[in-house]
Design an enzyme around this catalytic site. Sequence first.
Site, short mmCIF file in Angstrom:
data_model
loop_
_atom_site.label_atom_id
_atom_site.label_comp_id
_atom_site.label_asym_id
_atom_site.label_seq_id
_atom_site.Cartn_x
_atom_site.Cartn_y
_atom_site.Cartn_z
N SER A 1 0.83 -1.21 0.00
CA SER A 1 0.00 0.00 0.00
C SER A 1 0.87 1.26 0.00
O SER A 1 0.55 2.25 -0.66
CB SER A 1 -0.95 0.01 1.20
OG SER A 1 -0.25 -0.18 2.41
N HIS B 1 -2.16 -8.77 1.89
CA HIS B 1 -1.80 -7.52 2.59
C HIS B 1 -2.93 -7.20 3.58
O HIS B 1 -3.25 -8.03 4.42
CB HIS B 1 -1.56 -6.45 1.52
CG HIS B 1 -0.93 -5.18 2.00
ND1 HIS B 1 -0.25 -5.07 3.17
CD2 HIS B 1 -0.89 -3.93 1.42
CE1 HIS B 1 0.19 -3.82 3.32
NE2 HIS B 1 -0.19 -3.10 2.27
N HIS C 1 5.48 -12.98 7.16
CA HIS C 1 5.75 -11.60 6.76
C HIS C 1 6.91 -11.56 5.79
O HIS C 1 7.83 -12.38 5.88
CB HIS C 1 6.08 -10.71 7.98
CG HIS C 1 5.87 -9.26 7.69
ND1 HIS C 1 6.86 -8.46 7.17
CD2 HIS C 1 4.76 -8.47 7.82
CE1 HIS C 1 6.37 -7.25 7.01
NE2 HIS C 1 5.10 -7.22 7.39
N ARG D 1 3.31 -4.88 16.45
CA ARG D 1 1.93 -4.36 16.36
C ARG D 1 0.95 -5.42 16.88
O ARG D 1 -0.07 -5.09 17.48
CB ARG D 1 1.61 -3.97 14.91
CG ARG D 1 2.52 -2.89 14.37
CD ARG D 1 2.32 -2.68 12.88
NE ARG D 1 2.61 -3.88 12.12
CZ ARG D 1 2.42 -4.02 10.81
NH1 ARG D 1 1.92 -3.01 10.12
NH2 ARG D 1 2.72 -5.14 10.20
N ASP E 1 -2.23 -8.39 11.55
CA ASP E 1 -3.61 -8.76 11.24
C ASP E 1 -4.12 -9.94 12.06
O ASP E 1 -5.32 -10.20 12.10
CB ASP E 1 -3.74 -9.06 9.74
CG ASP E 1 -3.38 -7.86 8.90
OD1 ASP E 1 -3.79 -6.75 9.27
OD2 ASP E 1 -2.67 -8.02 7.90
#
Length: 442
Positions: free
Chosen positions: A242, A272, A319, A328, A376
């Site tokens: 992105s 993604h 990843h 995160r 995610d």
Amino acid sequence: MDMLKQRFKDKALALFQKNREMLKAHGDMVIGETKVSQLFGGMRGMKSMIWETSQLDAFEGIRFRGYSIPQLRQALPKAEGCNEPLPEGLFWLMLTGDLPTQEEVKWVTEEWKKRSEVPEHTFKMLESLPVDTHPMTQYSLAIVSMQTESIFARRYAEGLPKSEYWDAYYEDSMNLIASLPRLAAYIYRRTYHNGEHIAPDPSLDWGANFAHMLGISESPDFKSLMRLYLTIHADHEGGNASAHTTHLVGSTLSDPYYSLASGMNALAGPLHGLATQEVIKWILELTENIGTDEPTEEQLAEYITETLKSGKVIPGYGHAVLRKPDPRYMAQRRFAEEYIKDNKIVNIVWKLFSVVPPILEKWKSGKVKNPWPNVDAHSGSLLMHYGIKEFSYYTVMFGVSRAMGVLAAGTWSRALGMPIERPKSMTSEAISQLIANATVEE
Ligand code: HAX
């Protein structure tokens, strides 16, 4: 000139000069080398662009202007009674490189309120779409529809000099970011709540107002989560799809509206940002197939192996750069441990943390380079807990946050005079020929 713009201008002019001198003296210095495997392997690790706002280390994770996520939680200003950072502060940090004061963050909050209007024709355009249009499609189309308001496009047509591109880019970026919570909440309420919209509350900060307009206004914890969520999803250096897409499109001098919409289309891919919806979809299917929302580790292991054997990926794991659990993910886990007691989906997410990595490590003879969870893997379970159960919507929330990083970086690109991107492609035949020539030389 406003205070953030002035601060940015001073920093940007200084770096522009410094870079010019560095390029003059060291422009021919070689950084790394390109392997054939990188051309066929999605350019992993190829150093190819400048990105000022954050940097990713495979083991340490993301640092925004040198600050890790736990450090940001300590250092960024907070709303009264909340322990999570205000995303407005991260935007200031990414743009200027300096930690903002409480007053400076308050200024951003107030400025974004003034700029938060969404044009009427954007709402009309959204209303013309079937209500079951994927929320990311609505989000992307809505951003493009707001391009009518682009100051960059208008001023460029009027003959904007190159030295002022950043100024117009900054104005568009501020306007766009300011309007995204209203836009995103509108999409949520139209798609899932019969178009019963909730007016913005001018007393709230950017993240809390988003929480309010989504309709989860009663819970102060959800407002805290939104501030944290919008902070940690903002930026992940420049190479992710992105960010890189926004950067590439911006390099053609497409304005921030076109560039951001393009970046959001990249975020909508399942490898993604769409992974955030895929994780919850997969967990819900898992509980249905196994027949319990309290599966044992053995049941989970069996289901994971079945998913892999059917040729699918385990969403939320792996990843392209990271080689350890994503900070995160860890930040969201810390939040859940602090605020959420005994939620079945959260419990499954935590169990998966122990069960997935050993299976992925062995899968395909150790081909999976990173068996750990990414951002995610956790986000959807938190959103579900607070009542945002419609997982097709999750990537829009990711996109609201990601706009801050890619637009701050885009403003830097224009200030540093970055040219249109044009890397070199090759055919397989050309590479075979190079290999043949090199073999003959040996
Ligand atoms: N499940 C199953 N297989 C996986 C896997 C996973 N979670 N992660 C990697 N692999 C496989 C790859 O598909 C690849 O297989 P092939 O060689 O047969 O194609 C092999 O392992 C090597 O891949 P890699 O080098 O470890 O990983 P990549 O850099 O190619 O891909 C991805 C990174 C994130 C795309 C990958 O790990 C993946 O598909 N993960 C699941 C989807 C996901 O969670 N995406 C979100 C990532 C974070 C993000 O961008 N968030 O927005």
